[in-house]
Enzyme design. Structure first.
Site, PDB file in Angstrom:
ATOM      1  N   LYS A 225       0.821  -1.217   0.000  1.00 36.41           N
ATOM      2  CA  LYS A 225       0.000   0.000   0.000  1.00 36.41           C
ATOM      3  C   LYS A 225       0.854   1.265   0.000  1.00 36.41           C
ATOM      4  CE  LYS A 225      -4.386  -1.932   1.345  1.00 36.41           C
ATOM      5  NZ  LYS A 225      -5.419  -2.129   2.362  1.00 36.41           N
ATOM      6  N   ARG A 265      -3.114 -10.103   4.915  1.00 40.94           N
ATOM      7  CA  ARG A 265      -3.517 -10.277   3.509  1.00 40.94           C
ATOM      8  C   ARG A 265      -2.412  -9.696   2.633  1.00 40.94           C
ATOM      9  NH1 ARG A 265      -5.909  -7.207  -0.475  1.00 40.94           N
ATOM     10  NH2 ARG A 265      -7.537  -8.184  -1.741  1.00 40.94           N
TER      11      ARG A 265
END
Length: 311
Positions: A225, A265
């Site tokens: 991210k 994840r």
């Protein structure tokens, strides 16, 4: 509120003795980090099986990009992308999670063998989602979400990000419980990168203990991210591309595992699979157990107990 806390057992899913690793299969042409690479069914199923070989405990299949600025795909296209991949992986014995905001996709994915519904909107995008999940009895990931990110970062303004995320997640958990989802089937996710700047994401990672207070297992989805790009770039530099953030992702996986997350994840599984196992080994070494004596009973404390030649 449920007292189901810590790493937690989730009804309907296998139990792992460490933080689980959820591998990501994006069946999309436009995902921020691997868009288009696994777009057809055969490639996507093969990629999911490869992730399991590399150490993924479960695989999260999604057919709609949730990156900032992404436009939504229609329902028929999302079903066309997702259902054959879910069916293909489930038929090989893979524990499959379906990443969707649509109740119809969740329902058909569960019928095709998915074991878990991962809704980044926490049931807000589709009012039918919570009733469908409750009716099927599937476990449900409730993520912190403040709206679709079309056009950029929606309402990423906080006075106290940790308190506000905890409070807003609590409200969604209550909605799920009131909608009939059992407490031992609810997972929470702080929604890193969704309506959040780098400093917000880091503050949430620093205070995962506050999220544990909600009493449900915790999924941490930091993989590749933007905030990791910002950390790696430093104050002056430009962030490395998404696929160059996997070592940083594995570092977050180790930290999240250490903090008691149920699962992480990730797109690149192998490094994170190693990271969570190391975190588990360190955790095991920290546990204070009395040193057993010759009979197997705890030995009486003595200065030499446990030292070289004590026996």
């Amino acid at each position: 509120m449920s007292n189901h806390s810590g790493r937690g057992r989730i009804a309907g899913l296998p139990e792992w003795d460490r933080c689980a690793v959820m591998g990501v299969v994006n069946v999309t042409p436009d995902s921020f980090s691997d868009g288009g690479r696994w777009f057809d069914t055969t490639a996507a199923v093969k990629h999911g099986l490869d992730l399991v070989t590399e150490g993924a405990d479960l695989v999260d299949v999604g057919g709609e990009s949730t990156r900032p600025g992404a436009t939504r795909v229609d329902e028929a296209e999302e079903l066309r992308r997702v259902i054959p991949v879910v069916r293909g992986l489930a038929s090989e014995g893979v524990v499959v999670s379906v990443d969707t905001m649509r109740a119809s996709v969740a329902e058909q994915a569960l019928a095709a063998g998915a074991a878990l519904v991962n809704d980044v909107s926490g049931g807000l995008a589709d009012p039918a989602m919570i009733p469908v999940v409750a009716r099927t009895g599937a476990p449900f990931v409730v993520m912190h979400w403040r709206g679709f990110l079309e056009g950029g970062n929606v309402r990423g303004v906080y006075d106290d990000v940790v308190t506000e995320v905890v409070d807003e997640l609590h409200a969604r958990v209550e909605a799920a419980l009131e909608g009939g989802i059992a407490p031992d089937r609810i997972v929470i996710d702080p929604g890193l990168g969704f309506s959040k700047q780098a400093e917000h994401d880091l503050a949430l990672l620093a205070r995962l203990d506050r999220l544990h207070e909600l009493g449900h297992p915790l999924l941490v989805a930091a993989s590749r991210k933007r905030f990791l790009g910002r950390v790696l770039a430093g104050p002056e530099g430009s962030p490395p591309p998404a696929r160059e953030r996997d070592a940083a992702t594995a570092a977050v996986s180790a930290l999240a595992a250490h903090a008691g997350a149920w699962a992480v994840r990730v797109h690149e599984v192998r490094a994170t699979a190693d990271a969570v196992r190391v975190a588990r080994a360190v955790e095991g070494a920290r546990t204070d157990r009395p040193t057993p004596g010759p009979s197997g009973d705890p030995a009486a404390p003595s200065p030499a107990n446990g030292a070289e030649g004590a026996r």
